[in-house]
Design an enzyme around this catalytic site. Structure first.
Site, PDB file in Angstrom:
ATOM      1  N   ARG A 261      37.143  24.968  47.323  1.00  0.00           N
ATOM      2  CA  ARG A 261      37.204  25.925  48.450  1.00  0.00           C
ATOM      3  C   ARG A 261      36.681  25.310  49.761  1.00  0.00           C
ATOM      4  O   ARG A 261      36.100  25.997  50.602  1.00  0.00           O
ATOM      5  CB  ARG A 261      36.425  27.206  48.143  1.00  0.00           C
ATOM      6  CG  ARG A 261      36.886  27.954  46.922  1.00  0.00           C
ATOM      7  CD  ARG A 261      38.298  28.534  47.101  1.00  0.00           C
ATOM      8  NE  ARG A 261      38.652  29.398  46.010  1.00  0.00           N
ATOM      9  CZ  ARG A 261      39.375  29.013  44.946  1.00  0.00           C
ATOM     10  NH1 ARG A 261      39.817  27.775  44.841  1.00  0.00           N
ATOM     11  NH2 ARG A 261      39.687  29.880  43.998  1.00  0.00           N
TER      12      ARG A 261
ATOM     13  N   SER B  23      38.389  36.958  45.685  1.00  0.00           N
ATOM     14  CA  SER B  23      37.024  36.645  45.253  1.00  0.00           C
ATOM     15  C   SER B  23      36.052  36.763  46.429  1.00  0.00           C
ATOM     16  O   SER B  23      36.275  36.174  47.469  1.00  0.00           O
ATOM     17  CB  SER B  23      36.953  35.219  44.701  1.00  0.00           C
ATOM     18  OG  SER B  23      37.757  35.116  43.557  1.00  0.00           O
TER      19      SER B  23
ATOM     20  N   GLU C  87      32.734  33.568  49.554  1.00  0.00           N
ATOM     21  CA  GLU C  87      34.031  32.915  49.742  1.00  0.00           C
ATOM     22  C   GLU C  87      34.770  33.624  50.878  1.00  0.00           C
ATOM     23  O   GLU C  87      35.505  33.004  51.632  1.00  0.00           O
ATOM     24  CB  GLU C  87      34.869  32.971  48.464  1.00  0.00           C
ATOM     25  CG  GLU C  87      36.242  32.353  48.702  1.00  0.00           C
ATOM     26  CD  GLU C  87      37.103  32.233  47.459  1.00  0.00           C
ATOM     27  OE1 GLU C  87      36.575  31.887  46.396  1.00  0.00           O
ATOM     28  OE2 GLU C  87      38.311  32.466  47.569  1.00  0.00           O
TER      29      GLU C  87
HETATM   30  N1  EPU Z   1      34.324  37.584  33.946  1.00  0.00           N
HETATM   31  C1  EPU Z   1      33.463  38.537  33.482  1.00  0.00           C
HETATM   32  N2  EPU Z   1      33.412  39.732  34.157  1.00  0.00           N
HETATM   33  C2  EPU Z   1      34.166  39.980  35.276  1.00  0.00           C
HETATM   34  C3  EPU Z   1      35.039  38.963  35.749  1.00  0.00           C
HETATM   35  C4  EPU Z   1      35.093  37.775  35.057  1.00  0.00           C
HETATM   36  O1  EPU Z   1      32.763  38.352  32.501  1.00  0.00           O
HETATM   37  O2  EPU Z   1      34.060  41.070  35.833  1.00  0.00           O
HETATM   38  C5  EPU Z   1      34.417  36.310  33.199  1.00  0.00           C
HETATM   39  C6  EPU Z   1      35.796  36.158  32.565  1.00  0.00           C
HETATM   40  O3  EPU Z   1      35.875  36.791  31.328  1.00  0.00           O
HETATM   41  C7  EPU Z   1      35.928  34.660  32.465  1.00  0.00           C
HETATM   42  C8  EPU Z   1      35.129  34.128  33.669  1.00  0.00           C
HETATM   43  O4  EPU Z   1      34.279  35.209  34.075  1.00  0.00           O
HETATM   44  O5  EPU Z   1      35.339  34.197  31.308  1.00  0.00           O
HETATM   45  C9  EPU Z   1      36.030  33.677  34.804  1.00  0.00           C
HETATM   46  O6  EPU Z   1      36.799  34.774  35.281  1.00  0.00           O
HETATM   47  P1  EPU Z   1      38.298  34.601  35.799  1.00  0.00           P
HETATM   48  O7  EPU Z   1      39.118  33.887  34.788  1.00  0.00           O
HETATM   49  O8  EPU Z   1      38.771  35.919  36.264  1.00  0.00           O
HETATM   50  O9  EPU Z   1      38.215  33.599  36.995  1.00  0.00           O
HETATM   51  P2  EPU Z   1      37.218  33.558  38.230  1.00  0.00           P
HETATM   52  O10 EPU Z   1      36.411  32.323  38.073  1.00  0.00           O
HETATM   53  O11 EPU Z   1      36.506  34.843  38.418  1.00  0.00           O
HETATM   54  C10 EPU Z   1      38.808  32.132  39.755  1.00  0.00           C
HETATM   55  C11 EPU Z   1      39.115  32.139  41.220  1.00  0.00           C
HETATM   56  C12 EPU Z   1      40.220  33.128  41.526  1.00  0.00           C
HETATM   57  C13 EPU Z   1      41.444  32.816  40.687  1.00  0.00           C
HETATM   58  C14 EPU Z   1      41.037  32.866  39.232  1.00  0.00           C
HETATM   59  C15 EPU Z   1      42.172  32.538  38.290  1.00  0.00           C
HETATM   60  C16 EPU Z   1      37.063  31.644  42.451  1.00  0.00           C
HETATM   61  C17 EPU Z   1      35.883  32.206  43.166  1.00  0.00           C
HETATM   62  N3  EPU Z   1      37.916  32.537  41.960  1.00  0.00           N
HETATM   63  O12 EPU Z   1      38.260  33.405  39.433  1.00  0.00           O
HETATM   64  O13 EPU Z   1      40.558  32.972  42.882  1.00  0.00           O
HETATM   65  O14 EPU Z   1      42.500  33.738  40.959  1.00  0.00           O
HETATM   66  O15 EPU Z   1      39.988  31.910  38.992  1.00  0.00           O
HETATM   67  O16 EPU Z   1      42.382  31.179  38.252  1.00  0.00           O
HETATM   68  O17 EPU Z   1      37.204  30.420  42.360  1.00  0.00           O
HETATM   69  C18 EPU Z   1      40.160  33.815  45.064  1.00  0.00           C
HETATM   70  O18 EPU Z   1      39.725  32.697  45.314  1.00  0.00           O
HETATM   71  O19 EPU Z   1      40.223  34.732  45.903  1.00  0.00           O
HETATM   72  C19 EPU Z   1      40.608  34.091  43.715  1.00  0.00           C
HETATM   73  C20 EPU Z   1      40.972  35.299  43.341  1.00  0.00           C
END
Ligand code: EPU
Length: 310
Positions: free
Chosen positions: A178, A230, A300
């Site tokens: 990012r 995010s 972010e």
């Molecule tokens: N999780 C929880 N509770 C929640 C949300 C997530 O326990 O309420 C856990 C999930 O079960 C999983 C882990 O956290 O084990 C990661 O969650 P997720 O796969 O949803 O990915 P993320 O790390 O939250 C990132 C990017 C997103 C992108 C997704 C999918 C960042 C900050 N976010 O989310 O990007 O769409 O991966 O690849 O890097 C954005 O940047 O605006 C964005 C949406």
């Protein structure tokens, strides 16, 4: 008869007020995907960036503040009135040449993903999960579902503060998670267009991956509600969503803003949310995660008009 009660503008503002297409005191809420915002003192939407080099040079010469936005999918407009000129770049052309695709900065990433997939050009499917413009996505090295802008960008066409054009190769963009040079040493440069590299592959296979990205996103993120994606970056080796969830904050509401019950790193606008509601929720998320895990979350979303805490 001239209105003698009107306060005369400083001469340097005069040319700006009469610039073709300028609107004054324009509401910014309709521009932001949150639906939140004050007003822009001056506002200009450019679907063709041709006037931009001269305009930017003049704004800098006259020391007038300006802000360039694209789709504003990760901007929280926190000021009652954004000073100076807010320029919305909505140029959205797209052309393909062999394995390369060139797009204007205002093109939305999901459109770039869909059009290249249709043409049997692989590598940009992740863009279906990035709800922003190409320009903003390069600035933040946006990524989703295993792909990032930096993996496929060839170069960006930019203008500097003097309105001079440059082609910046991806290797000189200082990309990180990012992060890019356009958030740091080159934060005043404006991205006008970009070229991405794709790999030829049967369209059916590329489209299947793109549908997977859309399906996964619909299943895990509150895309049917107004949000900025995010809220916080993921800390090294962990996920902000997991931490906020484990701190027990899912569903918490302040005013019209709510920490999404579907994904804890999303703040959704249930209707009538203000920038203060969102900022108060963000403070709560940071405080509780820090108390519980000793981890300092970093925003972010880009907050304009109020310095982020910390
Ligand atoms: N999780 C929880 N509770 C929640 C949300 C997530 O326990 O309420 C856990 C999930 O079960 C999983 C882990 O956290 O084990 C990661 O969650 P997720 O796969 O949803 O990915 P993320 O790390 O939250 C990132 C990017 C997103 C992108 C997704 C999918 C960042 C900050 N976010 O989310 O990007 O769409 O991966 O690849 O890097 C954005 O940047 O605006 C964005 C949406």
């Amino acid at each position: 008869m001239p209105d003698t009660r009107a306060t005369p503008r400083p001469p340097s503002i005069d040319w700006l007020a009469s610039f073709p297409g300028i609107r004054e005191h324009e509401p910014l809420a309709p521009q932001s995907w949150y639906g939140i915002g004050g007003r822009a003192r001056y506002f200009l939407e450019l679907s063709d960036p041709a006037p931009l080099p001269e305009l930017v040079a003049r704004l800098n010469t006259d020391s007038l503040p300006y802000l360039v936005i694209g789709a504003a999918t990760n901007i929280l407009f926190a000021a009652a009135e954004q000073p100076g000129l807010t320029i919305k770049l909505s140029s959205a052309t797209l052309s393909m040449n062999g394995n390369a695709v060139s797009v204007a900065a205002g093109t939305l990433m999901p459109r770039l993903a869909a059009e290249t997939a249709k043409a049997g050009m692989a590598g940009l499917e992740f863009g279906a999960g990035v709800p922003g413009s190409v320009g903003g996505s390069i600035v933040g090295n946006a990524g989703a579902f295993g792909g990032e802008v930096k993996d496929r960008l060839v170069s960006a066409e930019v203008i500097d503060e003097a309105g001079q054009s440059h082609t910046v190769p991806a290797a000189e963009c200082a990309f990180g998670y990012r992060e890019s040079i356009f958030k740091r040493a080159r934060q005043h440069w404006i991205i006008l267009a970009a070229t991405f590299r794709t790999t030829p592959e049967p369209g059916l296979a590329v489209r299947a991956r793109l549908l997977d990205v859309q399906k996964h996103r619909r299943a895990t993120q509150p895309i049917e509600q107004r949000s900025l994606g995010s809220t916080f970056k993921n800390p090294p080796g962990d996920s902000a969503g997991r931490l906020i969830d484990a701190a027990g904050l899912k569903g918490m509401r302040i005013g019209g803003a709510q920490i999404s019950p579907k994904h804890a790193n999303f703040i959704v606008n249930l209707g009538g949310a203000t920038a203060d509601d969102v900022l108060a929720l963000m403070a709560e998320m940071r405080d509780r995660v820090f108390e519980r895990f000793g981890i300092e979350l970093e925003p972010e979303v880009r907050i304009i008009g109020q310095a982020p805490r910390g």
